[in-house]
Design an enzyme around this catalytic site. Sequence first.
Site, mmCIF file in Angstrom:
data_model
loop_
_atom_site.group_PDB
_atom_site.id
_atom_site.type_symbol
_atom_site.label_atom_id
_atom_site.label_comp_id
_atom_site.label_asym_id
_atom_site.label_seq_id
_atom_site.Cartn_x
_atom_site.Cartn_y
_atom_site.Cartn_z
ATOM 1 N N LYS A 1 73.961 49.130 28.952
ATOM 2 C CA LYS A 1 74.320 48.864 30.349
ATOM 3 C C LYS A 1 73.862 47.481 30.768
ATOM 4 C CE LYS A 1 72.324 53.301 31.901
ATOM 5 N NZ LYS A 1 71.037 53.340 31.192
ATOM 6 N N LYS B 1 62.956 44.134 25.153
ATOM 7 C CA LYS B 1 63.234 43.909 26.576
ATOM 8 C C LYS B 1 62.366 42.795 27.154
ATOM 9 C CE LYS B 1 65.373 48.130 28.196
ATOM 10 N NZ LYS B 1 65.430 49.144 29.235
ATOM 11 N N LYS C 1 73.016 47.516 19.898
ATOM 12 C CA LYS C 1 73.532 48.731 20.546
ATOM 13 C C LYS C 1 74.302 48.379 21.827
ATOM 14 C CE LYS C 1 69.893 50.110 23.638
ATOM 15 N NZ LYS C 1 69.137 51.074 24.342
HETATM 16 P P1 TYM Z 1 68.937 55.021 28.879
HETATM 17 O O1 TYM Z 1 69.187 55.084 30.336
HETATM 18 O O2 TYM Z 1 68.825 53.675 28.244
HETATM 19 O O3 TYM Z 1 70.049 55.824 28.106
HETATM 20 C C1 TYM Z 1 70.355 57.167 28.411
HETATM 21 C C2 TYM Z 1 70.699 57.918 27.149
HETATM 22 O O4 TYM Z 1 71.779 57.272 26.481
HETATM 23 C C3 TYM Z 1 71.419 57.028 25.125
HETATM 24 N N1 TYM Z 1 72.052 55.762 24.717
HETATM 25 C C4 TYM Z 1 72.828 55.625 23.642
HETATM 26 N N2 TYM Z 1 73.241 56.494 22.715
HETATM 27 C C5 TYM Z 1 74.044 56.041 21.740
HETATM 28 N N3 TYM Z 1 74.472 54.741 21.676
HETATM 29 C C6 TYM Z 1 74.088 53.839 22.580
HETATM 30 N N4 TYM Z 1 74.520 52.590 22.517
HETATM 31 C C7 TYM Z 1 73.221 54.257 23.632
HETATM 32 N N5 TYM Z 1 72.657 53.639 24.704
HETATM 33 C C8 TYM Z 1 71.942 54.566 25.342
HETATM 34 C C9 TYM Z 1 69.909 56.900 25.128
HETATM 35 O O5 TYM Z 1 69.363 57.155 23.858
HETATM 36 C C10 TYM Z 1 69.528 57.951 26.136
HETATM 37 O O6 TYM Z 1 69.458 59.221 25.546
HETATM 38 N N6 TYM Z 1 64.070 55.971 28.336
HETATM 39 C C11 TYM Z 1 65.380 56.578 28.520
HETATM 40 C C12 TYM Z 1 65.470 57.451 29.756
HETATM 41 C C13 TYM Z 1 64.406 58.461 29.878
HETATM 42 C C14 TYM Z 1 64.303 59.681 29.133
HETATM 43 C C15 TYM Z 1 63.143 60.330 29.646
HETATM 44 C C16 TYM Z 1 65.068 60.245 28.119
HETATM 45 C C17 TYM Z 1 63.366 58.434 30.748
HETATM 46 N N7 TYM Z 1 62.614 59.542 30.610
HETATM 47 C C18 TYM Z 1 62.728 61.557 29.101
HETATM 48 C C19 TYM Z 1 64.638 61.484 27.600
HETATM 49 C C20 TYM Z 1 63.490 62.111 28.099
HETATM 50 C C21 TYM Z 1 66.406 55.470 28.651
HETATM 51 O O7 TYM Z 1 66.093 54.342 28.964
HETATM 52 O O8 TYM Z 1 67.661 55.904 28.497
#
Ligand code: TYM
Length: 333
Positions: free
Chosen positions: A197, A111, A194
């Site tokens: 968003k 990032k 991957k």
């Molecule tokens: P974020 O917002 O990027 O994504 C949310 C969830 O979606 C999953 N994900 C995917 N799974 C499969 N294929 C993909 N292409 C893909 N893109 C995203 C992510 O693995 C995630 O589960 N850091 C985290 C948010 C967070 C969090 C937490 C998660 C903050 N605090 C505590 C668990 C526990 C994030 O940026 O997710």
Amino acid sequence: MQRVFSGIQPSGIPTLGNYLGAIRNWVPMMADHECIYCVVDQHAITVWQDPKELARQTREMAAALIACGVTPDKCTLFVQSHVPAHTRLAWIFNCVARIGWLNRMTQFKDKAGKDRENAGAGLYVYPNLMAADIHAYHATRVPVGEDQKQHLELANDIAQKFNHDYGVDFFPNIEPMIQGVAARVMSLRDGTRKMSKSDPSDQSRINLTDDADAIALKIRRAKTDPEPLPGEAAGLEGRPEARNLVGILAAITGVTPAEVLRQHEGQGFGSFKTVLTDALVAHLGPIQAEMQRLLDDPAAVDAELRKGSDKASAIAEPIVNRAEELVGFLPRR
Ligand code: TYM
């Protein structure tokens, strides 16, 4: 009953990756776990977010989750910034985590890009806040996609060091729950990256709000190769785009990739893409209709989130108060 925590950033419209990799797995867990799900707006501002957009996207993300079945009556659904316990614990974790640990985080490297000196400090300490999100609830299970695995390992390292430094057994070990064929859904334009968003190309992803025409166009334009589909999974070796589309159809229709290949063996991508488009439109249509219905009454969504933050605070406040006492802060009262 085990306590589950997971979060999602409101940094855009949820993608098919978010849905298949995470959100969809959150729902069945509510039957036999105490589930706490959070829209992590504080994480989102680790990269620039337009303030008006962020507020709108936070509400939309909540509506999307509810529309996907994350029913507020059966879990705790709230917005991160509404529960100050997260940042209080994150500060302690900033002091527990080692810089060397953070330097290894691949997501920061991705990032921040080449101009690392210019990246926000929040982006760097982001995994500490994520660890705090989970540990503020003493949650032990965390359903996420594959890309979050390294952050969860760090969350365990932080908990262990805290317990060791303060001579306590206070924060439990957490277990990542990375499930299914869609734990890593890839970009439609490049099967080695991957689906995200924040990818500048909207053509690289299916958004949960895409209508039938948009889905058809994106799938039609999705990168593929000229070979027909093989009869078994081994034949997808070295064909990341083909593997990705097969995985998506498998996940959306609830069968294995082997079964998808058995049904489509020898077909070219033209007919396969039509089947995939139809399956996606049929699956996402009802979710979109429900999301729209919820967003017609934004005050009702906000009221659910307020109730959620009260429930979340009631769990997290005593845990974080205790953590602060263990560190040696003078008790608040
Ligand atoms: P974020 O917002 O990027 O994504 C949310 C969830 O979606 C999953 N994900 C995917 N799974 C499969 N294929 C993909 N292409 C893909 N893109 C995203 C992510 O693995 C995630 O589960 N850091 C985290 C948010 C967070 C969090 C937490 C998660 C903050 N605090 C505590 C668990 C526990 C994030 O940026 O997710």
